[in-house]
Each structure stands twice: as C-alpha cells, then as structure tokens.
Design a protein around this motif. Structure first.
Motif, PDB file in Angstrom:
ATOM      1  N   LYS A 462       0.631  -1.138  -0.266  1.00 36.92           N
ATOM      2  CA  LYS A 462      -0.096   0.179   0.512  1.00 36.92           C
ATOM      3  C   LYS A 462       0.491   0.806   0.285  1.00 36.92           C
ATOM      4  N   ARG A 464       1.539   3.576   1.874  1.00 38.51           N
ATOM      5  CA  ARG A 464       0.197   5.080   2.351  1.00 38.51           C
ATOM      6  C   ARG A 464       0.743   5.381   3.337  1.00 38.51           C
ATOM      7  N   ASN A 553      -2.588   2.528  -4.952  1.00 32.63           N
ATOM      8  CA  ASN A 553      -3.107   3.044  -5.648  1.00 32.63           C
ATOM      9  C   ASN A 553      -3.061   3.369  -6.403  1.00 32.63           C
TER      10      ASN A 553
END
Length: 584
Positions: A462, A464, A553
């Motif tokens: 991820k 993130r 993403n």
C-alpha cells in the motif's frame, strides 16, 4: 419489460447502472475500466458493461436518466449571478460546459458508435438522485432521507420524507453554503490536495485534540431549523475563484477553496511535502467535530419534523463513516441505511430509480432492496485460466506455484491458514463491488491479530500514510461480541467502538481511538467470503479478517489481468482468483 440506464456523467466518479422493471441488474464506476481514480467524463465503458451483463443492446433501453438537471434552481442561479459579482467569463465557461453536457444522445453515439439509442432522456436533479439512491433501494417503507455533499445543481444539501414509492424533497441548503466544501477546504488546508482526499482527514482526526472547535464556530454556523451557513470570508468558491472544478483527461481537480482569512484564524496551512505536526492533527479533529455538530443538528431537526424511526443518507458526506457510526447514538433515529456508493457514482442509481417510479406511478411498487454491493463485472474460470497462462513465464520467474482447488472448503481453509501465518492475500472472487469499498470480492486480506500487519501491508503493497486504518470484515453473528453495536453494516460505511476487552486481540484493525470501520459478512450476501472468515475463526478463534482494497495506488482491480499485475509488481504472498491459488 422496461430498461432504464442510469448515469453519473461529466463529473468525478462517472458511473452507469441498468435497472430492469425496478430491479438493479448491474452497476459500475468508469474508473474501473479506465484505471484512473475518480475518472470523470462520459461513462462509455461502464455503459457497455451494463448492457453486456443484461444481454441487451442500447436499442433495447427505453430511458436514460442522468443525475443532473441544468434547469434546477435556475432562478436562484440567476439571482446569485446578478448579485454576487462573479465575472462574466466564469459564467460563460460554466454555460459552455453545460451545453456540452446536455447532449446525452450525442455522447451515446460517440461512445457506442456501433449501437443506436431510440429512447428518451431524463435529467434528474442532483440531490433528488442522491435521496432516491438511498431511500428507493433501502429496506424501509418510511424514512427521513438526507443528502449532504459539496454541490450539485446549485445546492449542497437536501432532505425529505420517503414513504412507499413516494419521495418528496422538503428543504435544501443552497450555494454557496456547504458542509462538503467546508470539509474539502480543511482537507486542502491540512495539506491533502487531491480530489477525494477527505478520508485522510477522517483517519488523521483521532490522533488530534479538538482545540480549534470554538474557532471553527466562526466558519460554520448552525441554525435551530437544522440548516447551516458558511462565513464566506474563509472561502474562495463563492466568487468563482476557487470554484474552478474541472475534469481534464478524465482526472477531476478543483481550485483552492480556502482564503487567507483561514490562515489568519488557524495559523499557516501545511505544505503537502512537510511533516504532519500536532497542530495539523488537532485541526483535523476539530474539522471532524465541527462537521459532526452541524450534521447532527440537521438530523435532530429532521427527526423533530418527521418523527420517523429510520433515516437514509447519501451524498459525498455519506462517506464520513465516523459520523455515520454515531447517528443512532447522537440522534433519536433507531435505524440507518447508507448505500454502498453514497457519492456521485450512486447518483446513477438514484436517477434510474427516481425515473422508474415517476414513469410507473402507483404501479411501480418498490420491490428491490440493495443488501449487497456485488453489481460489477466478474471473470469466468476460462478467463482466469487464460490470464494466468498469458503470464506463466512471469509466475515462473517469481517462483510461484499454481494449483486449482475445486473444493471450496479446502480452498478457504488453505487461504485462512496462510492468513493466520501472516501472509498477505489477494482475494479475487465473483462480481466487482459497487462503490469505493472492497467488500470481499476484490480485497487484500491479512491477519487482524498481528500488531505489525499494518506495517507489513504498507511495506509490501500500500505504501500509504501510517495514520490511515485498515478495516475488519466480521461474521454478522459475531458482531455484538466484538463491537459495541449489533447492526448490519454490509457496506463498511460506519465506524463503531470495538469492545475494550477485545481490542488487544485485533490490534491491526483497531484504530487509535479504539474504533473499527467494520463490514458485516453474511452467508446469504457472500457465502465464499463467509466460509473463508469461518475457516479463519476455526483456526484462530477470531471471526474476522483484515480487509483492504485490492489495488496499489490505482482503482480497485476489475479484471484478472489487473489482479495478476498487482500481485507480481508488489510483495503480495498469495493470490486466490476463483478456484486457483497462486503462492510465491
């Protein structure tokens, strides 16, 4: 037999749905095909899919319903233009855009040149679509219906009462006042500049203190009748300066909404490249509290007005799952329904169902309830096998083993064992989810018991922000044992407190404030996913798995090829597509 094609077009989260005699057949966002998040424009690929799913041609569609009506609130628009001082060039640019958008038949011809449309086009006011998307597919015969978002057709909120097949709009908040604009402006101010970044503020808020709430009372003012207004000194959109929302090459963007007055009130805005500080966390928490106070003030007023037990929510602000989780706690309402695509994509469904009931009158009785979100494309076993065969050399290079496990119980047990060992699983099954949440058909799964699982996911896939939480998918019957609620939450649209004694057992899905954005899973709604979670419970005693969207993403994966791409370019450990299990 009547087919209605519902569209959200020319705007972010472009989408299409198909309704047949008052029953939903298919629904999907255009971004899933275009592979650009929040893709805006005309949803030609989504339309093609919906027609294909039903096995019909565009010529079989009698009605196309669009969730925007340029004629709505026209006198208010004209009055605002004449008194607000917006520039003529801004007005002309908006009129030019509207002219391009009005030609639905022309856009259909351009997007599907091999097909012919012979039916009628219906423009349906934006917030009526939101209200219809929530009430007309809800399980309630009577409910207060509420829509809150940025703007659509010159209003930012609307409400009314739904009874049977009838839905009336009783009140609105008009441009330039908007809770959605407030929240988006605060999102930009904290340094999250991209369209749709509001969920980051919601995730950051529990890390802060609400010390700016009193100052924010200057920004958002509430009234006893439930309505609200902005102090426009703090915003740029009312003059047209910050209202330059546009879609270019399918990518939506908007101008800066906040003015220098906001920095004078709260201190300097954060540069997106700068580190997050406690002040930014406190602003996020204060913005969330300010939003909730205005939102619950509105809901309280509507309960006093209607006296209904149930409330249904839509509009972009219906994605504020933290606020949604407090509705039954902070208002007199006893029941809540939030559709899986509450934002503008969901307006496609609202347009279609509002048109169905308008055309059918009393004969168009409600009989459809949206109790699951699996309305998008699926892949056949042959399509999955072909996609794997095409990438066989890449799988060999990655040292993967590939096996087909026809027995579902064995497949789920093997997958659950891998989860229990800390492996990261790509889970690709059935029809794609409608709406922004992965709900067990296009999901990445992990072990909720591992305190390091969030770090593992961010390292492997991820990448993130560390403050953003991951969510639990939990067997419906186990909810009251683990959460301070006993509700159906099939669409992951509400956040609830995890029971204090259980939090230490599932740290990977417990947010810093002790809450979790749960998804309830039933055997009727998703039997294979329920069997997987039961298999994990049999191994670990924990009736849930960590669930996040199957993507990196990008929009959630749609086809097997995209799932394979995501698996091979990340450090995912296992990919399960249909009955095939692939392990590195």
């Amino acid at each position: 037999m009547t087919y209605i094609l519902g569209l959200n077009a020319y705007h972010a989260d472009a989408a299409a749905c198909l309704v047949k005699d008052g029953t939903l057949i298919a629904a999907v966002e255009e971004e899933r095909f275009r592979r650009i998040k929040h893709w805006g424009g005309f949803p030609g690929e989504a339309i093609r899919y919906c027609l294909s799913e039903a096995g019909i041609a565009l010529a079989d569609v009698e009605h196309v319903a669009v969730n925007s009506d340029n004629r709505a609130n026209r006198w208010r628009k004209l009055g605002y233009v004449l008194t607000s001082g917006v520039t003529p060039s801004y007005v002309l640019s908006r009129l030019r855009q509207r002219g391009e958008r009005a030609d639905i038949a022309g856009n259909l011809k351009q997007a599907l040149p091999d097909q012919e449309f012979r039916g009628a086009v219906h423009a349906v006011e934006h917030h009526l679509c939101h209200l219809a998307s929530a009430f007309l597919v809800s399980p309630y015969d009577k409910a207060a219906a509420v829509s809150v978002d940025g703007f659509g057709d010159f209003s930012s909120a609307a409400w009314g009462l739904g009874e049977g097949g009838n839905l009336r709009v009783d009140g609105r908040v008009y441009f330039p006042h908007s809770l959605g604009v407030f929240y988006e402006a605060m999102t930009q101010f904290i340094g999250f500049p991209h369209y749709g970044d509001e969920y980051k503020v919601m995730g950051l808020a529990p890390y802060g203190e609400p010390r700016f709430v009193d100052l924010m009372k200057q920004i958002v003012k509430t009234r006893d009748d439930g309505t609200f207004e902005l102090d426009l000194r703090f915003f740029r959109h009312a003059s047209g300066q910050g209202a330059n929302y546009q879609v270019k090459d399918g990518i939506p963007s908007g101008g800066q909404l906040w003015s220098d007055e906001l920095a004078s009130l709260l201190g300097p805005a954060r540069d997106p490249a700068a580190p997050l500080e406690d002040r930014h966390r406190d602003i996020a928490r204060s913005a969330q509290v300010t939003y909730e106070n205005a939102f619950f003030n509105l809901l309280g007023a509507l309960h006093r007005r209607y006296g209904a037990d149930a409330v249904v929510l839509a509009g972009g602000c219906a994605y504020n799952s933290v606020a949604n989780g407090k509705v039954l706690e902070r208002t007199p309402f006893k029941k809540l329904y939030v559709q899986s695509a509450g934002g503008d994509a969901g307006g496609a469904i609202g347009a279609a169902f509002a048109t169905w009931h308008k055309l059918g009158g009393a004969a168009a009785r409600r009989h459809f309830v949206m109790d699951h979100a699996y309305w998008g494309p699926s892949a056949t076993p042959d399509q999955i096998a072909a996609a794997i065969a095409q990438r066989r050399a890449d799988f060999d290079t990655a040292g993967c083993t590939i096996e087909r496990i026809a027995d579902e119980a064995t497949l789920c047990k093997r997958t659950a064992e891998a989860i229990s060992l800390g492996k990261v699983i790509g889970w690709f099954q059935g029809r794609l989810e409608w709406g922004p949440r992965a709900l067990g058909n296009r999901s990445i799964l992990g072990d909720p018991r591992r305190a390091d699982m969030k770090d593992i996911l961010n390292l492997k896939i991820k990448r993130r922000e560390s403050f953003r939480p991951f969510a639990p998918s939990v067997l419906r019957e186990a909810v009251p044992e683990w959460f301070e609620t006993d509700d159906d939450v099939p669409f992951m649209m509400q956040v609830f407190r995890i029971r204090e004694a259980k939090r230490k057992e599932i740290p990977a899905v417990t947010h810093v404030d002790g809450t979790g954005r749960l998804q309830t899973v039933t055997w009727a709604g998703n039997p294979r996913y329920a069997r997987l979670i039961q298999s994990f419970r049999d191994i670990t005693g924990v009736p849930m798995v960590l669930n996040t969207s199957f993507n990196e993403n990008e929009p959630v994966v749609c086809r097997p090829e995209e799932a394979i791409d995501c698996f091979l370019r990340t450090k995912m450990d296992v990919l399960v597509m249909g009955d095939t299990l692939i392990r590195r």
